[in-house]
Design a protein around this motif. Structure first.
Motif, PDB file in Angstrom:
ATOM      1  N   ALA A  23      34.467  38.402  33.487  1.00 33.15           N
ATOM      2  CA  ALA A  23      34.849  37.437  32.458  1.00 33.15           C
ATOM      3  C   ALA A  23      35.154  36.059  33.065  1.00 33.15           C
ATOM      4  N   LEU A  24      36.019  36.032  34.055  1.00 36.71           N
ATOM      5  CA  LEU A  24      36.438  34.731  34.581  1.00 36.71           C
ATOM      6  C   LEU A  24      35.423  34.164  35.566  1.00 36.71           C
ATOM      7  N   ARG A  44      28.745  42.959  41.400  1.00 35.45           N
ATOM      8  CA  ARG A  44      28.725  44.293  42.017  1.00 35.45           C
ATOM      9  C   ARG A  44      27.880  45.236  41.165  1.00 35.45           C
ATOM     10  N   SER A  45      28.288  45.430  39.890  1.00 37.55           N
ATOM     11  CA  SER A  45      27.542  46.333  39.017  1.00 37.55           C
ATOM     12  C   SER A  45      27.073  45.653  37.733  1.00 37.55           C
ATOM     13  N   SER A  46      27.646  44.480  37.416  1.00 37.71           N
ATOM     14  CA  SER A  46      27.344  43.824  36.131  1.00 37.71           C
ATOM     15  C   SER A  46      26.163  42.869  36.250  1.00 37.71           C
ATOM     16  N   GLU A  70      28.956  43.358  47.430  1.00 36.02           N
ATOM     17  CA  GLU A  70      30.091  44.288  47.499  1.00 36.02           C
ATOM     18  C   GLU A  70      31.084  43.686  48.492  1.00 36.02           C
ATOM     19  N   VAL A  71      32.189  43.155  47.978  1.00 37.07           N
ATOM     20  CA  VAL A  71      33.082  42.392  48.866  1.00 37.07           C
ATOM     21  C   VAL A  71      33.883  43.260  49.835  1.00 37.07           C
ATOM     22  N   TYR A 154      51.302  37.470  37.486  1.00 40.16           N
ATOM     23  CA  TYR A 154      52.042  38.703  37.214  1.00 40.16           C
ATOM     24  C   TYR A 154      53.227  38.892  38.147  1.00 40.16           C
ATOM     25  N   TYR A 171      49.752  45.600  42.223  1.00 36.72           N
ATOM     26  CA  TYR A 171      48.930  44.452  41.804  1.00 36.72           C
ATOM     27  C   TYR A 171      49.634  43.148  42.179  1.00 36.72           C
ATOM     28  N   LYS A 175      48.257  40.255  44.731  1.00 42.91           N
ATOM     29  CA  LYS A 175      48.075  38.867  44.322  1.00 42.91           C
ATOM     30  C   LYS A 175      49.023  37.943  45.093  1.00 42.91           C
ATOM     31  N   ASN A 206      39.325  41.292  29.084  1.00 43.08           N
ATOM     32  CA  ASN A 206      39.057  42.704  28.830  1.00 43.08           C
ATOM     33  C   ASN A 206      40.314  43.550  28.993  1.00 43.08           C
ATOM     34  N   TRP A 207      41.425  43.007  28.549  1.00 45.84           N
ATOM     35  CA  TRP A 207      42.699  43.709  28.734  1.00 45.84           C
ATOM     36  C   TRP A 207      42.682  45.105  28.124  1.00 45.84           C
TER      37      TRP A 207
HETATM   38  N1  LIG Z   1      41.862  38.358  32.948  1.00 43.32           N
HETATM   39  C1  LIG Z   1      43.117  38.084  33.257  1.00 43.32           C
HETATM   40  O1  LIG Z   1      44.012  38.029  32.390  1.00 43.32           O
HETATM   41  C2  LIG Z   1      43.518  37.828  34.691  1.00 43.32           C
HETATM   42  C3  LIG Z   1      44.823  37.432  34.943  1.00 43.32           C
HETATM   43  C4  LIG Z   1      45.227  37.196  36.257  1.00 43.32           C
HETATM   44  C5  LIG Z   1      44.338  37.336  37.293  1.00 43.32           C
HETATM   45  N2  LIG Z   1      43.064  37.720  37.028  1.00 43.32           N
HETATM   46  C6  LIG Z   1      42.169  37.833  38.166  1.00 43.32           C
HETATM   47  O2  LIG Z   1      40.994  37.099  37.905  1.00 43.32           O
HETATM   48  C7  LIG Z   1      39.908  37.673  38.612  1.00 43.32           C
HETATM   49  C8  LIG Z   1      38.765  37.908  37.641  1.00 43.32           C
HETATM   50  O3  LIG Z   1      39.193  38.864  36.674  1.00 43.32           O
HETATM   51  P1  LIG Z   1      38.480  39.065  35.257  1.00 43.32           P
HETATM   52  O4  LIG Z   1      39.499  39.004  34.227  1.00 43.32           O
HETATM   53  O5  LIG Z   1      37.273  38.185  35.169  1.00 43.32           O
HETATM   54  O6  LIG Z   1      38.056  40.588  35.392  1.00 43.32           O
HETATM   55  P2  LIG Z   1      36.608  41.245  35.346  1.00 43.32           P
HETATM   56  O7  LIG Z   1      35.886  40.789  34.120  1.00 43.32           O
HETATM   57  O8  LIG Z   1      36.783  42.708  35.532  1.00 43.32           O
HETATM   58  O9  LIG Z   1      35.895  40.621  36.608  1.00 43.32           O
HETATM   59  C9  LIG Z   1      36.186  41.040  37.912  1.00 43.32           C
HETATM   60  C10 LIG Z   1      34.876  41.206  38.648  1.00 43.32           C
HETATM   61  O10 LIG Z   1      35.159  41.604  39.981  1.00 43.32           O
HETATM   62  C11 LIG Z   1      34.055  42.324  40.443  1.00 43.32           C
HETATM   63  N3  LIG Z   1      34.406  43.267  41.501  1.00 43.32           N
HETATM   64  C12 LIG Z   1      35.323  44.270  41.456  1.00 43.32           C
HETATM   65  N4  LIG Z   1      35.311  44.957  42.609  1.00 43.32           N
HETATM   66  C13 LIG Z   1      34.356  44.378  43.392  1.00 43.32           C
HETATM   67  C14 LIG Z   1      33.850  44.638  44.691  1.00 43.32           C
HETATM   68  N5  LIG Z   1      34.326  45.644  45.431  1.00 43.32           N
HETATM   69  N6  LIG Z   1      32.868  43.844  45.172  1.00 43.32           N
HETATM   70  C15 LIG Z   1      32.377  42.817  44.431  1.00 43.32           C
HETATM   71  N7  LIG Z   1      32.793  42.535  43.182  1.00 43.32           N
HETATM   72  C16 LIG Z   1      33.771  43.306  42.678  1.00 43.32           C
HETATM   73  C17 LIG Z   1      33.552  43.110  39.243  1.00 43.32           C
HETATM   74  O11 LIG Z   1      32.132  43.172  39.399  1.00 43.32           O
HETATM   75  P3  LIG Z   1      31.136  44.079  38.516  1.00 43.32           P
HETATM   76  O12 LIG Z   1      31.561  43.923  37.085  1.00 43.32           O
HETATM   77  O13 LIG Z   1      29.814  43.445  38.782  1.00 43.32           O
HETATM   78  O14 LIG Z   1      31.241  45.468  39.007  1.00 43.32           O
HETATM   79  C18 LIG Z   1      34.017  42.294  38.045  1.00 43.32           C
HETATM   80  O15 LIG Z   1      32.953  41.730  37.312  1.00 43.32           O
HETATM   81  C19 LIG Z   1      40.460  38.947  39.257  1.00 43.32           C
HETATM   82  O16 LIG Z   1      40.826  38.683  40.591  1.00 43.32           O
HETATM   83  C20 LIG Z   1      41.684  39.251  38.425  1.00 43.32           C
HETATM   84  O17 LIG Z   1      42.643  39.994  39.140  1.00 43.32           O
HETATM   85  C21 LIG Z   1      42.630  37.965  35.755  1.00 43.32           C
END
Ligand SMILES: NC(=O)c1ccc[n+]([C@@H]2O[C@H](COP(=O)([O-])OP(=O)(O)OC[C@H]3O[C@@H](n4cnc5c(N)ncnc54)[C@H](OP(=O)(O)O)[C@@H]3O)[C@@H](O)[C@H]2O)c1
Length: 266
Positions: A23-24, A44-46, A70-71, A154, A171, A175, A206-207
């Motif tokens: 998403a972000l 990674r998978s998306s 794959e990080v 958080y 978590y 962070k 995607n909470w």
């Molecule tokens: N959304 C929020 O409210 C929020 C708040 C605070 C912090 N964050 C942080 O913002 C960042 C982005 O989060 P998001 O909300 O966009 O979540 P998200 O939609 O789940 O995106 C995270 C992405 O990280 C990728 N990922 C996970 N494990 C990985 C790996 N081993 N190697 C490579 N890629 C990997 C996933 O890739 P695939 O889908 O391709 O598998 C996923 O698309 C994260 O660090 C999250 O902790 C989000």
């Protein structure tokens, strides 16, 4: 006086975005492309959603490509970054948006397990470290090198009964590690490369689906948010672009809270 934002702040620059199928990361990749960057989108998978983000970048008249990344795997990271450098001849911006989103990381300490925590650190903290290490030689040559890591709000000064915010011990620790990594790396890489982090609060992504956060806790989080709503991915993207752009040129080692007022510094 310099004109910081002509709407094409990244024209001629090359950006790497990890987690770009998310998403972000997807929102950041699109925003960079809309402002002229050539964008390397690591997923990674998306694959499909990374491809959708690339289509939006191309529709805006910019270029880019998607690649599997794959990080947690140094070989994968090194190959991805080397391909970007070979394809575009430079790297100017790195955004580490890959992060593990897993219900196992949103539990109280007593329910935490070391395997889940190890994986979380391997993705969020060590993953950012690996990509930085691979990209830094290229960012150094850029002349405008900028890194933006993803931390989070958080656990900071919020209602301690809220399961979302203050009891996700592992978590918050991961962070917090990203915060410390960011400021230490900023000192290490100055003045050639700026390093900052973004700390999103509750962002509408995607909470409910991915994190399996119950609605009552989402309502509770909203009730604690002075701005009274969840943030939008585009608002995170805009903040990342500021940190990565020339207008943010005197900003390094900072963690920018974009949390609707959850955290108020000062
Ligand atoms: N959304 C929020 O409210 C929020 C708040 C605070 C912090 N964050 C942080 O913002 C960042 C982005 O989060 P998001 O909300 O966009 O979540 P998200 O939609 O789940 O995106 C995270 C992405 O990280 C990728 N990922 C996970 N494990 C990985 C790996 N081993 N190697 C490579 N890629 C990997 C996933 O890739 P695939 O889908 O391709 O598998 C996923 O698309 C994260 O660090 C999250 O902790 C989000």
């Amino acid at each position: 006086m310099a004109q910081w934002n002509n709407g094409r702040r990244f024209e001629g620059r090359v950006a790497v975005v990890t987690g770009a199928g998310g998403a972000l990361g997807g929102a950041v990749a699109k925003a960079l492309g809309a402002e002229g960057a050539a964008v390397a989108l690591g997923y990674r998978s998306s694959a499909d959603s990374a491809q959708e983000a690339l289509a939006s970048i191309e529709a805006a008249g910019s270029s880019g490509h998607t690649g599997q990344l794959e990080v947690t795997d140094s070989d994968s990271v090194d190959a991805f970054v080397a391909e970007v450098a070979e394809r575009y001849g430079r790297i100017d911006v790195l955004v580490n948006a890959a992060g593990r989103i897993d219900p196992a990381d949103a539990v109280r300490f007593a329910d935490s397990d070391v395997a889940a925590f190890t994986t979380l650190l391997d993705v969020d903290l060590l993953g950012s470290f690996r990509v930085c290490q691979a990209a830094v030689p290229h960012l150094r040559e850029s002349g405008n090198g900028a890194i933006v890591n993803f931390s989070g709000s958080y656990g900071n000064g919020v209602n301690q009964d809220n399961v979302v915010n203050s009891v996700a011990v592992t978590y918050c620790a991961a962070k917090g590690g990203v915060r410390a990594f960011t400021s230490a790396l900023a000192r290490d890489l100055a003045p050639e490369i700026r390093v900052n982090a973004i700390a999103p609060g509750p962002i509408a992504a995607n909470w409910e689906d991915d994190w399996e956060i119950p609605k009552e806790h989402i309502d509770e989080a909203l009730a604690m948010t002075p701005l009274g709503r969840m943030g939008k991915p585009e608002e995170i993207a805009e903040s990342v672009l500021y940190l990565a752009s020339d207008g943010g040129g005197y900003t390094t080692g900072q963690v920018l809270e974009v949390s609707g007022g959850w955290i108020m510094d000062g």
